[in-house]
Design a protein around this motif. Structure first.
Motif, PDB file in Angstrom:
ATOM      1  N   LEU A  94       1.133  -1.127   0.215  1.00  0.00           N
ATOM      2  CA  LEU A  94      -0.050  -0.278  -0.104  1.00  0.00           C
ATOM      3  C   LEU A  94       0.881   1.327   0.378  1.00  0.00           C
ATOM      4  O   LEU A  94       1.749   1.218   0.631  1.00  0.00           O
ATOM      5  N   ALA A  95       1.205   2.051  -1.051  1.00  0.00           N
ATOM      6  CA  ALA A  95       1.600   3.237  -0.986  1.00  0.00           C
ATOM      7  C   ALA A  95       1.056   4.366  -1.325  1.00  0.00           C
ATOM      8  O   ALA A  95      -0.081   4.188  -2.230  1.00  0.00           O
ATOM      9  N   MET A  96       0.684   5.508  -0.451  1.00  0.00           N
ATOM     10  CA  MET A  96       0.150   6.792  -0.804  1.00  0.00           C
ATOM     11  C   MET A  96       0.381   7.515  -1.873  1.00  0.00           C
ATOM     12  O   MET A  96       0.826   7.347  -2.639  1.00  0.00           O
ATOM     13  N   PRO A  97      -1.115   7.914  -2.974  1.00  0.00           N
ATOM     14  CA  PRO A  97      -0.910   8.142  -3.785  1.00  0.00           C
ATOM     15  C   PRO A  97      -0.303   9.689  -4.141  1.00  0.00           C
ATOM     16  O   PRO A  97       0.794   9.985  -5.444  1.00  0.00           O
ATOM     17  N   THR A  98       1.015  10.595  -3.179  1.00  0.00           N
ATOM     18  CA  THR A  98       1.470  11.521  -2.685  1.00  0.00           C
ATOM     19  C   THR A  98       3.193  11.124  -2.708  1.00  0.00           C
ATOM     20  O   THR A  98       3.357  12.034  -3.494  1.00  0.00           O
ATOM     21  N   LEU A  99       3.477  10.099  -2.959  1.00  0.00           N
ATOM     22  CA  LEU A  99       4.759   9.099  -3.114  1.00  0.00           C
ATOM     23  C   LEU A  99       4.876   8.894  -4.701  1.00  0.00           C
ATOM     24  O   LEU A  99       4.336   9.258  -5.797  1.00  0.00           O
ATOM     25  N   ARG A 100       6.270   9.218  -4.589  1.00  0.00           N
ATOM     26  CA  ARG A 100       6.730   9.848  -6.179  1.00  0.00           C
ATOM     27  C   ARG A 100       8.272   8.907  -6.275  1.00  0.00           C
ATOM     28  O   ARG A 100       8.176   7.565  -5.338  1.00  0.00           O
ATOM     29  N   GLY A 101       8.788   9.286  -7.384  1.00  0.00           N
ATOM     30  CA  GLY A 101       9.979   7.885  -7.756  1.00  0.00           C
ATOM     31  C   GLY A 101      10.955   8.114  -6.704  1.00  0.00           C
ATOM     32  O   GLY A 101      11.197   7.121  -6.333  1.00  0.00           O
ATOM     33  N   HIS A 102      11.317   8.524  -5.683  1.00  0.00           N
ATOM     34  CA  HIS A 102      12.567   9.079  -4.970  1.00  0.00           C
ATOM     35  C   HIS A 102      11.792   8.040  -3.643  1.00  0.00           C
ATOM     36  O   HIS A 102      12.864   7.558  -3.262  1.00  0.00           O
ATOM     37  N   GLU A 103      10.626   7.970  -4.017  1.00  0.00           N
ATOM     38  CA  GLU A 103      11.036   7.389  -2.365  1.00  0.00           C
ATOM     39  C   GLU A 103      10.095   5.877  -2.724  1.00  0.00           C
ATOM     40  O   GLU A 103      10.510   5.285  -2.561  1.00  0.00           O
ATOM     41  N   LEU A 104       9.623   5.488  -4.335  1.00  0.00           N
ATOM     42  CA  LEU A 104       9.346   4.370  -4.691  1.00  0.00           C
ATOM     43  C   LEU A 104      10.018   3.335  -5.211  1.00  0.00           C
ATOM     44  O   LEU A 104       9.793   2.244  -5.414  1.00  0.00           O
TER      45      LEU A 104
END
Length: 553
Positions: A94-104
């Motif tokens: 489960l990943a928040m929609p606000t996360l971007r490539g740097h975090e994912l």
């Protein structure tokens, strides 16, 4: 205590998350389970959709125990897909929609999901393009589940689908993600038996039952709204889940009135906005019984205003995706409910408050909270055990500074580490400082929290410019630069202060305490951002050099 003792005590039971959530498929077959806008799904339809989706996932080539990363908005598709993946033995991440490539990207490298499911493209961001870039960087991802394909993938089938896999209760049911307070988010594996115990305990202290109507106002990919107790706890109790398309107060309060919502979970800033919206546009919210508030500390005065203004119980919640959940009880005295963040929901969870040397702190004094028990993990995914995360005896070090009373009620007073809490989103200052230093116009940077009336804390970047004169980095420029680095939008600075030099302590470290005091004074004085504009504001005519004198003096 060992896993065997948790099972012997009955805290961990031989049950699976999907079975617990869908256990009312026959008894409540025609009762509404989920509402999204004008769409409604009964318990029978939900169960058939989950089984049908699990079968289709197998046709797509997904096999247990391959994880699948879900970065989806609140929707029927999200819930059906998450439950179908658990039923198929493919743990959803489960990943928040606000996360971007740097975090994912670090998450994908560690958990190695076989597929990604992403939201539709919006004016603000193209998740599909980001997903394609990530797939190009990580050879483990074979499948992109695009938003436009999910409606058909998650629709109820015709006839009963055969169960494609039967996970063991000790198998991993799902992966949550840490808040990233010490760097990129880490995968948090939750087994079926451990996560169902959390759902049951949280549901009991929240008084969820068949008459409950739960409004998911915050993203369901956040553990608070997913299973703490959230939508899974509501469905497990036979209640009804209402999915909000956004956290907009007007939209959510319209849903409270229309659907006769009884329970909702919010962060403090959103809860305050509800009172403002109701003052300006009254609605019938008399159905509301329990408002849960967590993610950040709730001021006692604000707790009392919410209880009075909404005429319902305000239940403070303190917890973490790693496991521990504390709740004030619905029958607690008003003063206790307003001034503490509650006590553990699950039996067997242990709390320990320690000093800086790891020694047990005297009763009633402030120290770091350590916890262990049936609710709490003993390692992150891939058996990652960062030394700062786990202490002797298997205790998880929360990083939160707390005070405990005699009944084990927790009062949170701050953080051990340098973390900004913006409406419940944790922002590690060091991670953001490292990215700022990549900008050619920045030669030194310090990120600190500043007071904010809505978010509680906001992000202020204090930087030393590489150039001279008027050649200083502006807020808009730095925000655009950081976006290009692929960071989540909630981490972007809300204000920039340019200084001649960062203040240091006697041992040569950046004096963050001094910076926080000075920035707070500037905000309290109403001084505009001198290095461009505040986020969403206008260009400021203030001199950047006067700002340097103000902060570094």
């Amino acid at each position: 205590m060992s896993a065997d003792r948790y099972r012997a005590a009955g805290w961990w039971r031989p049950e699976r998350v999907d079975d617990l959530v869908l256990r009312h498929a026959e008894a409540l077959a025609d009762r509404c389970a989920i509402v999204q806008e004008q769409r409604r799904m009964t318990y029978r339809q939900l169960t058939v959709a989950v089984d049908s989706t699990a079968a289709r996932l197998r046709l797509l080539g997904l096999r247990a125990p391959e994880p699948v990363l879900l970065q989806l908005p609140n929707s029927i598709e999200l819930l059906v897909l998450a439950l179908a993946l658990m039923r198929a033995g493919c743990p959803p991440v489960l990943a928040m929609p606000t996360l971007r490539g740097h975090e994912l990207s670090p998450v994908i490298a560690t958990l190695r999901p076989a597929a990604l499911a992403v939201p539709p493209r919006s004016r603000a961001f193209d998740h599909t393009e980001m997903a394609r870039r990530l797939i190009g960087e990580h050879d483990c991802v074979r499948t992109l589940l695009a938003w436009e394909d999910l409606h058909a993938l998650c629709a109820p089938g015709h006839g009963e689908a055969a169960r494609v896999h039967t996970p063991h209760p000790q198998d991993i049911a799902l992966h949550l993600l840490s808040s990233g307070t010490t760097g990129p988010p880490k995968g948090i594996p939750r087994t079926h038996e451990a996560f169902t115990s959390v759902i049951r305990a949280a549901s009991e202290v929240s008084a969820l039952d068949r008459d409950s109507v739960y409004l998911a106002a915050i993203p369901v990919t956040h553990s608070f709204a997913f299973g703490h107790p959230g939508v899974l706890g509501t469905l497990a109790g036979g209640g009804r889940v209402v999915l909000a398309r956004s956290a907009d107060p007007a939209h959510c309060l319209d849903l409270v009135e229309r659907e006769r919502v009884t329970h909702c979970a919010l962060v403090p800033g959103l809860a305050a906005q509800w009172l403002t919206e109701l003052r300006d546009h009254p609605r019938d919210v008399s159905s509301l019984r329990v408002l849960q508030v967590g993610g950040a500390q709730l001021d006692p005065a604000a707790a009392r205003r919410l209880a009075t203004g909404l005429d319902c119980a305000v239940q403070q919640v303190y917890g973490m995706s790693e496991g521990l959940l504390c709740f004030t009880r619905l029958d607690d005295p008003d003063d206790l409910a307003a001034t503490t963040q509650g006590r553990p929901a699950a039996p067997g969870d242990e709390l320990r408050v320690v000093d800086h040397a790891g020694r047990t702190a005297p009763p009633g004094t402030v120290g770091e909270l350590w916890t262990r028990g049936p609710s709490t993990i003993t390692a992150y995914a891939a058996d990652v055990r960062p030394p700062e995360a786990f202490g002797p005896g298997g205790f998880y070090r929360t990083g939160d500074l707390v005070r405990l009373d005699d009944a084990c009620n927790v009062t949170v007073v701050g953080r051990v580490k340098d973390v900004i809490n913006r409406s419940g989103e944790k922002i590690p200052a060091g991670d953001l400082e490292a990215l700022l230093l990549r900008h050619p116009a920045v030669c030194a940077a310090a990120v600190v929290a500043m007071p904010h009336p809505l978010h509680g804390e906001a992000v202020c970047a204090v930087v030393v410019a590489s150039g001279s004169g008027d050649d200083v980095p502006r807020l808009r420029e730095l925000r655009d630069f950081l976006r290009a680095q692929g960071i989540a939008p909630f981490k972007l600075p809300d204000r920039v202060e340019v200084v001649a030099a960062l203040p240091v302590t006697g041992v040569g470290k950046v004096d963050k305490a001094r910076l926080r005091r000075t920035v707070a004074a500037l905000v309290a004085a109403g001084r505009p951002d001198p290095a461009g504009q505040t986020a969403g504001g206008q260009e400021s005519p203030s001199s950047s050099r006067s700002a340097a004198a103000g902060v570094s003096s």
